[in-house]
Design a protein around this motif. Structure first.
Motif, PDB file in Angstrom:
ATOM      1  N   SER A 188       5.059  -9.578  13.055  1.00  0.00           N
ATOM      2  CA  SER A 188       6.440  -9.341  13.504  1.00  0.00           C
ATOM      3  C   SER A 188       6.689  -7.895  13.917  1.00  0.00           C
ATOM      4  N   PHE A 189       5.616  -7.089  14.054  1.00  0.00           N
ATOM      5  CA  PHE A 189       5.763  -5.697  14.470  1.00  0.00           C
ATOM      6  C   PHE A 189       5.521  -5.626  15.975  1.00  0.00           C
ATOM      7  N   PHE A 223      -5.674   0.935  11.550  1.00  0.00           N
ATOM      8  CA  PHE A 223      -5.329   1.609  12.803  1.00  0.00           C
ATOM      9  C   PHE A 223      -4.007   2.361  12.659  1.00  0.00           C
ATOM     10  N   PHE A 224      -3.031   1.715  12.013  1.00  0.00           N
ATOM     11  CA  PHE A 224      -1.722   2.343  11.843  1.00  0.00           C
ATOM     12  C   PHE A 224      -1.615   3.132  10.541  1.00  0.00           C
ATOM     13  N   GLU A 255       8.618   1.621  18.423  1.00  0.00           N
ATOM     14  CA  GLU A 255       8.952   2.354  17.205  1.00  0.00           C
ATOM     15  C   GLU A 255       8.074   3.568  16.934  1.00  0.00           C
ATOM     16  N   GLY A 256       7.076   3.785  17.727  1.00  0.00           N
ATOM     17  CA  GLY A 256       6.185   4.911  17.473  1.00  0.00           C
ATOM     18  C   GLY A 256       5.623   5.454  18.764  1.00  0.00           C
ATOM     19  N   ASN A 260       1.045  -3.693   1.601  1.00  0.00           N
ATOM     20  CA  ASN A 260       2.163  -3.532   0.670  1.00  0.00           C
ATOM     21  C   ASN A 260       3.264  -2.644   1.231  1.00  0.00           C
ATOM     22  N   ASP A 261       2.954  -1.904   2.298  1.00  0.00           N
ATOM     23  CA  ASP A 261       3.973  -1.100   2.959  1.00  0.00           C
ATOM     24  C   ASP A 261       4.866  -2.010   3.808  1.00  0.00           C
ATOM     25  N   ALA A 262       6.045  -1.556   4.094  1.00  0.00           N
ATOM     26  CA  ALA A 262       6.957  -2.350   4.921  1.00  0.00           C
ATOM     27  C   ALA A 262       6.341  -2.633   6.288  1.00  0.00           C
ATOM     28  N   LEU A 263       5.751  -1.587   6.908  1.00  0.00           N
ATOM     29  CA  LEU A 263       5.139  -1.774   8.219  1.00  0.00           C
ATOM     30  C   LEU A 263       3.924  -2.684   8.122  1.00  0.00           C
ATOM     31  N   GLY A 264       3.122  -2.480   7.073  1.00  0.00           N
ATOM     32  CA  GLY A 264       1.948  -3.321   6.891  1.00  0.00           C
ATOM     33  C   GLY A 264       2.309  -4.786   6.734  1.00  0.00           C
TER      34      GLY A 264
END
Length: 312
Positions: free
Chosen positions: A65-66, A48-49, A97-98, A54-58
């Motif tokens: 914690s997002f 969805f995002f 944040e988005g 492996n990404d920081a957001l992922g």
């Protein structure tokens, strides 16, 4: 689990809609593996995002914690009226944040009718930028009003070959990997439990069920196993044993298959595989397990009696 999930048609549909910019504002993910349902929702959230774990957001999504991707209920808690009210209040606030927010609700089938009705309006008409992915192990308890307002994505039970490959990736050469994959009813977490040592208990129960020869036996055995945790797995193991006996090479069957072939006619074993396969499907709709098991045993016995009479 991730590979099995990403190979599913439901995930591929979700990815296509994401790539085309046509994501619905609310989805219902039907996935029977309760042990992995929460993780499955987070894997859909990654897509969805447009990120990977492996990404920081992922990583933040997977760790829960997002703030713009919240998952309910909290670990170890039920999604009650208070939690629903908190979600609705939070959904009215702008993303942190988005430009979009996603709410994941796991085990939605456990939500009361009061909670589901409380969420109905926000699911049907969410604030701008707000989306939902609801996850349910069974759709039977979900209100029709909810189902009519979501895009349904169904992940059917995985194939035994797919689960076997997953078990091999986790524990190459595991002694029970193949049997567990064939007896888990297409549920990975159950296969992992069986491969990890639960198989002997399930196997013994299935053999006991196939020893039934009438109403008296069926009644005793259905009560004996009525409260067992691995209900689907017992039914699937009975089905597997029936098919294994029928498929055994002539004159070269193992001891268990020979015993089954001496106790049951081949047509009855074939019918048994179909009967217990049907019982696995019926169990999905919250069928009462002792009655389901009792009926399946009687049906198989009746089929055998019919063929025995024809052969006289």
């Amino acid at each position: 689990m991730r590979q099995l999930l990403q190979e599913s048609q439901a995930y591929k549909i979700f990815c296509r809609e994401a790539e085309a910019g046509r994501l619905a504002h609310a989805y219902m993910l039907s996935f029977e593996d309760t042990a992995y349902l929460r993780d499955a929702l987070k894997i859909f959230a990654l897509r969805f995002f447009g990120v990977t774990e492996n990404d920081a957001l992922g990583g933040r999504i997977m760790r829960e914690s997002f703030p713009d991707c919240r998952i309910f209920p909290e670990q170890g808690k039920k999604f009650n009226v208070e939690a629903a009210a908190a979600l609705i209040e939070d959904s009215a606030m702008k993303p942190s944040e988005g430009e979009k927010k996603l709410y994941l609700i796991s085990s939605f089938e456990e939500c009361s009718a009061v909670v589901q009705n409380k969420l109905l309006k926000v699911i049907e008409e969410p604030p701008a930028g707000v989306s939902f992915i609801l996850g349910a192990a069974s759709l039977s308890p979900v209100l029709s009003t909810i189902l009519s307002r979501v895009r349904l994505l169904e992940i059917p039970p995985f194939t035994s070959d797919g689960i076997y490959a997953a078990l091999e990736r986790k524990n190459p050469g595991g002694a029970l990997n193949r049997q567990a994959a064939e007896s888990c009813g297409g549920v990975l977490s159950a296969a992992e439990a069986l491969a990890g040592g639960q198989f002997s208990e399930i196997h013994s129960a299935a053999l006991d069920i196939l020893s039934s020869r009438g109403e008296g036996d069926a009644g005793i055995i259905s009560l004996k196993y009525g409260d067992m945790k691995y209900k689907r797995e017992i039914l699937s193991e009975v089905q597997r044993l029936c098919l294994a006996a029928v498929r055994a090479p002539s004159g070269n069957a193992d001891g268990e298959s020979r015993a089954l072939l001496s106790r049951w006619s081949v047509p009855a074993l074939l019918a048994g595989a179909e009967i217990f396969g049907g019982a696995v499907r019926d169990l999905k709709f919250n069928a009462y397990f002792p009655a389901l098991l009792y009926s399946a045993m009687l049906s198989m016995t009746e089929e055998d009696n019919k063929w025995q009479k024809l052969s006289e």
